[in-house]
Design a protein around this motif. Structure first.
Motif, PDB file in Angstrom:
ATOM      1  N   LEU A 492       0.711  -1.308  -0.172  1.00  0.00           N
ATOM      2  CA  LEU A 492       0.029  -0.034   0.113  1.00  0.00           C
ATOM      3  C   LEU A 492       0.948   1.130   0.112  1.00  0.00           C
ATOM      4  O   LEU A 492       0.425   2.334  -0.527  1.00  0.00           O
ATOM      5  N   ALA A 493       1.852   1.290   0.710  1.00  0.00           N
ATOM      6  CA  ALA A 493       2.803   2.400   0.641  1.00  0.00           C
ATOM      7  C   ALA A 493       3.446   2.800  -0.697  1.00  0.00           C
ATOM      8  O   ALA A 493       3.637   3.742  -1.221  1.00  0.00           O
ATOM      9  N   LYS A 494       3.739   1.331  -1.486  1.00  0.00           N
ATOM     10  CA  LYS A 494       4.165   1.614  -2.798  1.00  0.00           C
ATOM     11  C   LYS A 494       3.231   2.552  -3.754  1.00  0.00           C
ATOM     12  O   LYS A 494       3.582   3.332  -4.321  1.00  0.00           O
ATOM     13  N   ILE A 495       1.883   2.029  -3.465  1.00  0.00           N
ATOM     14  CA  ILE A 495       0.721   2.491  -4.230  1.00  0.00           C
ATOM     15  C   ILE A 495       0.714   3.994  -4.024  1.00  0.00           C
ATOM     16  O   ILE A 495       0.814   4.927  -4.800  1.00  0.00           O
ATOM     17  N   LYS A 496       0.793   4.280  -2.740  1.00  0.00           N
ATOM     18  CA  LYS A 496       0.627   5.766  -2.495  1.00  0.00           C
ATOM     19  C   LYS A 496       1.618   6.473  -2.569  1.00  0.00           C
ATOM     20  O   LYS A 496       1.795   7.623  -3.326  1.00  0.00           O
ATOM     21  N   GLU A 497       2.791   6.059  -2.454  1.00  0.00           N
ATOM     22  CA  GLU A 497       3.968   6.973  -2.923  1.00  0.00           C
ATOM     23  C   GLU A 497       4.031   7.109  -4.433  1.00  0.00           C
ATOM     24  O   GLU A 497       4.535   8.195  -4.837  1.00  0.00           O
ATOM     25  N   ALA A 498       3.797   6.231  -5.168  1.00  0.00           N
ATOM     26  CA  ALA A 498       3.682   6.073  -6.562  1.00  0.00           C
ATOM     27  C   ALA A 498       2.930   6.965  -7.120  1.00  0.00           C
ATOM     28  O   ALA A 498       3.271   7.916  -7.953  1.00  0.00           O
ATOM     29  N   LEU A 499       1.451   7.284  -6.500  1.00  0.00           N
ATOM     30  CA  LEU A 499       0.610   8.365  -6.665  1.00  0.00           C
ATOM     31  C   LEU A 499       1.444   9.733  -6.502  1.00  0.00           C
ATOM     32  O   LEU A 499       1.281  10.772  -7.125  1.00  0.00           O
ATOM     33  N   PRO A 511      -5.742  14.079 -11.629  1.00  0.00           N
ATOM     34  CA  PRO A 511      -5.600  13.149 -10.660  1.00  0.00           C
ATOM     35  C   PRO A 511      -6.065  11.580 -10.993  1.00  0.00           C
ATOM     36  O   PRO A 511      -6.960  11.581 -11.795  1.00  0.00           O
ATOM     37  N   ILE A 512      -5.228  10.645 -10.402  1.00  0.00           N
ATOM     38  CA  ILE A 512      -5.498   9.346 -11.008  1.00  0.00           C
ATOM     39  C   ILE A 512      -6.548   8.589  -9.601  1.00  0.00           C
ATOM     40  O   ILE A 512      -6.232   8.864  -8.469  1.00  0.00           O
ATOM     41  N   ASP A 513      -7.676   8.006 -10.158  1.00  0.00           N
ATOM     42  CA  ASP A 513      -8.394   7.392  -9.321  1.00  0.00           C
ATOM     43  C   ASP A 513      -8.039   5.818  -9.303  1.00  0.00           C
ATOM     44  O   ASP A 513      -8.563   5.172  -9.800  1.00  0.00           O
ATOM     45  N   ILE A 514      -7.422   5.753  -8.054  1.00  0.00           N
ATOM     46  CA  ILE A 514      -6.783   4.510  -7.881  1.00  0.00           C
ATOM     47  C   ILE A 514      -8.003   3.296  -7.542  1.00  0.00           C
ATOM     48  O   ILE A 514      -7.561   2.217  -7.651  1.00  0.00           O
ATOM     49  N   THR A 515      -9.076   3.981  -7.069  1.00  0.00           N
ATOM     50  CA  THR A 515     -10.080   3.030  -6.676  1.00  0.00           C
ATOM     51  C   THR A 515     -10.641   2.469  -7.879  1.00  0.00           C
ATOM     52  O   THR A 515     -11.370   1.591  -7.615  1.00  0.00           O
ATOM     53  N   ASN A 516     -10.581   2.902  -8.953  1.00  0.00           N
ATOM     54  CA  ASN A 516     -11.358   2.482 -10.234  1.00  0.00           C
ATOM     55  C   ASN A 516     -10.955   0.929 -10.617  1.00  0.00           C
ATOM     56  O   ASN A 516     -10.428   1.015 -11.811  1.00  0.00           O
ATOM     57  N   CYS A 703       2.191  -0.615 -15.207  1.00  0.00           N
ATOM     58  CA  CYS A 703       1.835  -0.590 -16.777  1.00  0.00           C
ATOM     59  C   CYS A 703       1.968   0.629 -17.268  1.00  0.00           C
ATOM     60  O   CYS A 703       2.610   0.944 -18.055  1.00  0.00           O
ATOM     61  N   TYR A 704       1.206   1.564 -16.722  1.00  0.00           N
ATOM     62  CA  TYR A 704       1.419   2.893 -17.252  1.00  0.00           C
ATOM     63  C   TYR A 704       2.371   3.907 -16.540  1.00  0.00           C
ATOM     64  O   TYR A 704       2.628   5.120 -17.037  1.00  0.00           O
ATOM     65  N   TYR A 705       2.611   3.790 -15.458  1.00  0.00           N
ATOM     66  CA  TYR A 705       3.659   4.681 -14.727  1.00  0.00           C
ATOM     67  C   TYR A 705       4.973   3.734 -14.062  1.00  0.00           C
ATOM     68  O   TYR A 705       5.318   3.881 -12.975  1.00  0.00           O
ATOM     69  N   PRO A 706       5.800   3.096 -15.118  1.00  0.00           N
ATOM     70  CA  PRO A 706       6.533   2.131 -14.474  1.00  0.00           C
ATOM     71  C   PRO A 706       7.699   2.730 -14.004  1.00  0.00           C
ATOM     72  O   PRO A 706       8.194   2.173 -12.614  1.00  0.00           O
ATOM     73  N   LEU A 707       8.331   3.863 -14.250  1.00  0.00           N
ATOM     74  CA  LEU A 707       9.107   4.390 -13.398  1.00  0.00           C
ATOM     75  C   LEU A 707       8.826   5.058 -12.181  1.00  0.00           C
ATOM     76  O   LEU A 707       9.417   4.943 -11.193  1.00  0.00           O
ATOM     77  N   GLU A 708       7.737   5.913 -12.164  1.00  0.00           N
ATOM     78  CA  GLU A 708       7.408   6.166 -10.671  1.00  0.00           C
ATOM     79  C   GLU A 708       7.037   4.977  -9.866  1.00  0.00           C
ATOM     80  O   GLU A 708       7.416   5.104  -8.608  1.00  0.00           O
ATOM     81  N   PHE A 709       6.612   4.254 -10.604  1.00  0.00           N
ATOM     82  CA  PHE A 709       6.314   2.836  -9.537  1.00  0.00           C
ATOM     83  C   PHE A 709       7.425   2.289  -9.237  1.00  0.00           C
ATOM     84  O   PHE A 709       7.359   1.529  -7.988  1.00  0.00           O
ATOM     85  N   MET A 710       8.381   1.860  -9.826  1.00  0.00           N
ATOM     86  CA  MET A 710       9.478   1.077  -9.512  1.00  0.00           C
ATOM     87  C   MET A 710      10.302   2.099  -8.413  1.00  0.00           C
ATOM     88  O   MET A 710      11.038   1.514  -7.564  1.00  0.00           O
ATOM     89  N   THR A 711      10.237   3.249  -8.561  1.00  0.00           N
ATOM     90  CA  THR A 711      11.040   4.366  -7.373  1.00  0.00           C
ATOM     91  C   THR A 711      10.128   4.162  -6.289  1.00  0.00           C
ATOM     92  O   THR A 711      10.872   4.039  -5.157  1.00  0.00           O
ATOM     93  N   ALA A 712       8.843   4.045  -6.236  1.00  0.00           N
ATOM     94  CA  ALA A 712       8.207   3.732  -5.027  1.00  0.00           C
ATOM     95  C   ALA A 712       8.399   2.442  -4.451  1.00  0.00           C
ATOM     96  O   ALA A 712       8.566   2.266  -3.139  1.00  0.00           O
TER      97      ALA A 712
END
Length: 985
Positions: A492-499, A511-516, A703-712
């Motif tokens: 969950l911390a990875k998801i929050k920090e990636a956003l 803004p991304i609706d991560i609940t969708n 899938c759509y924000y790989p660099l932000e996600f991998m940094t998180a």
């Protein structure tokens, strides 16, 4: 007759369990018994629970001691007295205070002062509740003591700690372990007496023949102690009963919340939804679980108000009420979740809600719970002595040399070669194995109780800073205390920090609706990551086993992922039904192998038991067990069950009912073996579905924000793989990995465009204060313009500055590392440390003419391995040997059942055990192109060809094909040598 009995919960002192104590009493014709562990109440509730099985009247209390010195024994007259004793002990243990020499004025307790203590204290006045305890040994002293005149105050205090000389030896070893001393140097005051054991009722009466009043006083005192707790089916919930001020208002609130939130979950709720909602609400009300739901809702609402992400899972995820009011995010109608797994009229305990928060947010949520609800505590767990660890401890106690201890603990010996001391170590290691060693905190359990916490237990204050009871989950449930599970996880911390990184780096995007999640489930690109094994970094789906399973299943939708999340568990795998499920999923013609009744019960999983509720369904619909009986099976499989006799009775009825239905024994026992294989491992379907929701959120970002996600991912401790491998994955996604830079890097990793700047936190020997000073000054006064500028502004030692230079953090100066190192040595003060005093004027640095000093890329790689733990270059580029005739991972499908050579850089490796208990090894590698392949070292080669850390291995083996997933069975392997550091030549 016995007022002071210890179990092994008198930690590192007692030598047997509370059950063995009851057995001992029964064998000695004792019908009333007091359990008084030393500064501990862990065994009290189970002692009361089991005492009736031995026809023994239980009394409980505490043996209060300061270190080895017994100050007094407290016995509870009743439940209120137990609470008084617990409050008293807890105050002193939580605040690390010595116990007072004289006990306070208790209202519902008896206090027994040991005979010798009374003499030392010269105590002559005794309250009504205070007594003098005397042992058989001390009777000879009593005859000549003034204390013999206190006839109404004398009671028998015959301590029970051991049963035999063997127990006494074990006791001494435990004391030596506790004091971290050689057995030969153990102080006698630390030991019990050889006479601290139980005699028969007849023998103890004979010993006190001349003092009948002492026997009468003891019997009277014991008979006045009556303590009651309900257990088993008769127990009532001890959790907080009301959320508001009445049961009516509680239910009205829950109903109101459902009505207010219904249309947020179901825009047009149909009759199925409304009927399920009504049924659940009625059942929750009838079983008195309303407050339990409202408390969980309160916790989640607080988290939402703070912007904390959460995942609600457990069997409670099967609930439509939990879904509607936001405790969970799993739609039980969409997934056809089995209502009776979550809750049924035969279930005495509320459903499990495991609520996950980010590891960064969990402590604040826990703090809120303790402030919001009275009578709250953390649940304990027992850390027990493990065999290898206790052998090591005993080896030290006996003074054995380290080499001998290593040999014994690892089992590298022949019994015939052992001397007497080594044999003793092994013998007593077996005896002490499994004893509780110390109390710890349960990983998730929080208790929110109706009565004060000390009504049930004394409490400790571990480093977490929240009071913790002294009993575990099993005891808690036996007495009707049901935990709330509040967990911390990194996904969950990875998801929050990636956003957060996305919002900062892409301010112009909406803004991304991560609940969708509904949209994510239908996204072909996201689903392709599942079936192609591209889920590295995504929560719960990134491990080699999970990625391999999804490739075998060709998982490409939400329901497939839900099934995979449960199939991966050892229960389904162990029964052999995992492969059967894959066959039936991939090849429809195999579905005819399912028994028609099982296929009808579980059509979605092709007649294969996959989820916990399948046990309920099969027991109920296949074997005609009632839901109550089926729940006995389900609890038996969960690993939490206590009554083996009840479980065995249900097993017998399962078999009997099936035979009445004319099922063959082959079929009956095939199904029963599947049920048994679930023991402790199966997931509820809603639980798996909750994991899958979070996985889809991670996969969307991957899938759509790989660099932000991998940094998180990197900034939150990674996951299944090493930092090095996540950096490899980021590079595959298009990132440039940059070494730490004093003008760009932070403590954590930082994404700048498509470049990930490594954080200073990776530098193993860089001190925290150095990092803080560097970042603080840069934040206040801007970027550093040169090495001279840095030295002027940051207080730093030559050793710390050398680390930064060697990792190339000053590369913006365009000077080589060697040149910078020479300059640093010349420019820092002679004592090697820059002055702590701020300079009034900027000093002028001397310039030095240095010869051209170049760096070699191999030297840089060695610096990176030393300072970061890994090189940024590919391991393949460091290989010294020539790699010949190697095949690529992508070509494995062309060599099925053939033996080939692949060169692979190790990603991860782990041992596993075969069904015969032998070791095998499972490893994952990447080839020179960065593609994965898995390899298995079976038992015949696992020791012959070891895997020694990261690097490139030549792997020669036979290629196997399991449902179009290819792996290698190793025939031989060896690690290739790398180029040496040129500076060492």
């Amino acid at each position: 007759m016995y007022l002071n009995c210890h179990t092994y919960y008198s930690l590192r002192y007692g030598t047997f369990s509370e059950i063995e104590l009851l057995e001992l009493a029964k064998n000695n014709d004792i019908h009333t018994l007091a359990l008084t562990d030393i500064n501990n109440t862990s065994a009290c509730l189970n002692f009361i629970r089991k005492a009736k099985d031995y026809d023994i009247h239980p009394v409980i209390g505490i043996d209060f001691r300061n270190g080895p010195k017994q100050v007094y024994v407290g016995l509870a007259k009743n439940n209120a007295g137990f609470q008084e004793l617990n409050e008293f002990l807890s105050h002193h243990s939580e605040n690390k205070l010595d116990l007072p020499e004289l006990a306070p004025q208790f209202d519902n307790c008896y206090i027994i002062y040991p005979f010798e203590r009374v003499l030392q204290l010269e105590k002559e006045n005794f309250s009504e509740h205070e007594f003098i305890g005397i042992s058989i040994e001390e009777l000879r002293k009593l005859r000549f003591s003034k204390l013999k005149t206190f006839e109404s105050k004398l009671v028998i205090l015959q301590t029970v700690t051991i049963r035999s000389k063997k127990d006494f030896n074990a006791h001494r070893l435990l004391r030596a372990i506790d004091k971290n001393t050689l057995l030969s140097k153990l102080d006698k005051v630390e030991e019990c007496r050889l006479t601290d054991k139980m005699s028969s009722l007849k023998d103890i009466q004979e010993a006190f023949t001349d003092f009948p009043h002492i026997i009468e006083n003891t019997n009277r005192l014991l008979s006045n102690c009556q303590i009651e707790f309900d257990f088993g089916a008769d127990r009532k919930s001890q959790n907080l009963k009301l959320y508001t001020d009445s049961t009516e208002n509680d239910y009205a609130l829950l109903e109101k919340l459902c009505q207010e939130n219904l249309h947020k979950r179901y825009s047009c709720p149909d009759d199925i939804v409304l009927a399920r909602l009504k049924t659940e609400l009625d059942t929750i009300k009838s079983l008195d679980f309303v407050a339990f739901f409202l408390i969980n809702y309160d916790i989640v609402s607080y988290a939402n108000s703070k912007g904390y992400f959460h995942v609600g899972r457990g069997s409670g995820a099967n609930s439509i009420v939990a879904y509607i009011i936001g405790i969970t995010d799993v739609d039980p109608i969409e997934l056809d979740l089995y209502f009776e797994r979550f809750i049924n009229p035969f279930r005495a305990s509320p459903p499990d809600f495991d609520i996950d928060f980010s590891w960064k947010d969990r402590d604040d949520v826990t703090d809120y719970i303790f402030k919001r609800f009275p009578n709250t505590a953390l649940l304990a767990t027992y850390n027990t002595f493990k065999y290898r660890a206790v052998v090591r401890e005993l080896g030290k106690v006996f003074g054995l040399p380290k080499e001998e201890i290593d040999k014994l603990s690892k089992g590298n010996y022949r019994a015939s070669d052992l001397d007497d001391i080594s044999s003793l170590v092994l013998r007593y290691g077996k005896l002490i194995e499994g004893f509780p060693n110390h109390l710890s905190v349960h990983s998730a359990g929080i208790l929110i109780l109706e009565n004060p916490v000390h009504y049930y237990s004394a409490t400790d204050m571990p480093p977490k800073g929240f009071p913790t009871v002294q009993f575990d989950m099993i005891i808690a449930e036996d007495v009707g205390v049901f935990k709330f599970d509040i967990l911390g996880q990194r996904g969950l911390a990875k998801i929050k920090e990636a956003l957060e990184i996305i919002a900062e780096n892409r301010p112009d995007e909406p803004p991304i609706d991560i609940t969708n999640v509904e949209a994510f489930k239908k996204d072909k690109n996201i689903n392709n990551l599942l079936k192609s094994g591209g889920a590295i970094g995504a929560y719960y789906v990134e491990s080699p086993a999970m990625r391999g399973l999804m490739q075998k299943l060709q998982t490409q939708d939400y329901l497939g992922l839900v099934a995979a999340s449960s199939i991966i568990r050892p229960g389904v795998s162990g029964s052999g039904m995992k492969d059967e499920f894959i066959k039936r999923h991939r090849y429809p013609e195999h579905r005819k192998n399912a028994h028609p009744i099982l296929m009808k019960i579980m059509p979605e999983t092709y007649g294969v038991m996959v989820y916990q509720e399948d046990v309920l369904k099969v027991a109920n619909q296949f074997a005609d067990l009632t839901l109550g009986e089926a729940d006995v099976l389900r609890r038996g499989m969960s690993g939490k069950f206590r009554s083996r006799t009840e479980f065995i009775a249900v097993e017998e009825k399962f078999i009997s009912n099936c035979r009445k239905k004319k099922f063959s024994d082959n079929l009956i026992f095939e199904v029963w073996d599947q049920i048994k294989s679930f023991a402790g491992y199966a997931f509820a379907k809603g639980h798996s579905a909750s994991y899958a929701v979070e996985s889809y959120q991670s996969l969307f970002l991957k899938c759509y924000y790989p660099l932000e996600f991998m940094t998180a991912v990197l900034n939150n401790g990674g996951g299944f793989y090493s930092v090095e491998h996540y950096l490899h994955e980021a590079q595959k996604q298009g990132a440039e990995i940059c070494l730490p830079c004093i003008n760009t890097s932070e403590h954590q990793n930082k994404l700048v465009g498509t470049s990930i700047y490594l954080g200073f936190g990776y530098l193993k020997n860089l001190e925290t204060y150095t990092c803080q000073r560097l970042l603080t000054d840069r934040g206040l006064h801007g970027a550093y313009s040169s090495l001279d500028d840095f030295i002027d502004r940051v207080t730093i030692s030559i050793e710390q500055l050398t680390i930064l230079i060697r990792v190339d953090a000053f590369r913006f100066t365009k000077q080589t590392k060697t040149e910078l190192l020479w300059q640093a040595i010349f420019k820092l003060n002679a004592n090697g440390t820059n002055s702590q005093q701020a300079k009034l004027f900027k000093i002028k640095h001397k310039g030095f003419k240095l010869p051209k000093l170049n760096n070699n890329w191999v030297e840089n790689a060695y610096d990176e391995m030393e300072l970061l733990g890994f090189p940024l270059c590919n391991y393949f580029s460091l290989i010294k040997e020539e790699m010949k005739n190697g095949v690529l991972a992508s070509q494995m499908k062309d060599f099925i059942d053939e033996e080939i050579l692949i060169y692979g850089s190790l990603v991860t490796t782990r041992f596993n055990k075969t069904s015969q208990g032998k070791l095998m090894r499972l490893s994952t590698f990447i080839d020179v192109n960065g593609d994965y392949f898995d390899a298995v070292h079976f038992t015949d080669v696992v020791d012959k060809y070891p895997v020694n850390g990261l690097g490139v291995y030549a792997c020669f083996g036979k290629i196997t094909d399991r449902f179009d997933f290819y792996s290698m069975n190793i025939v031989w392997s060896n690690k290739l040598t790398i180029l040496s550091d040129p500076r060492n030549n």
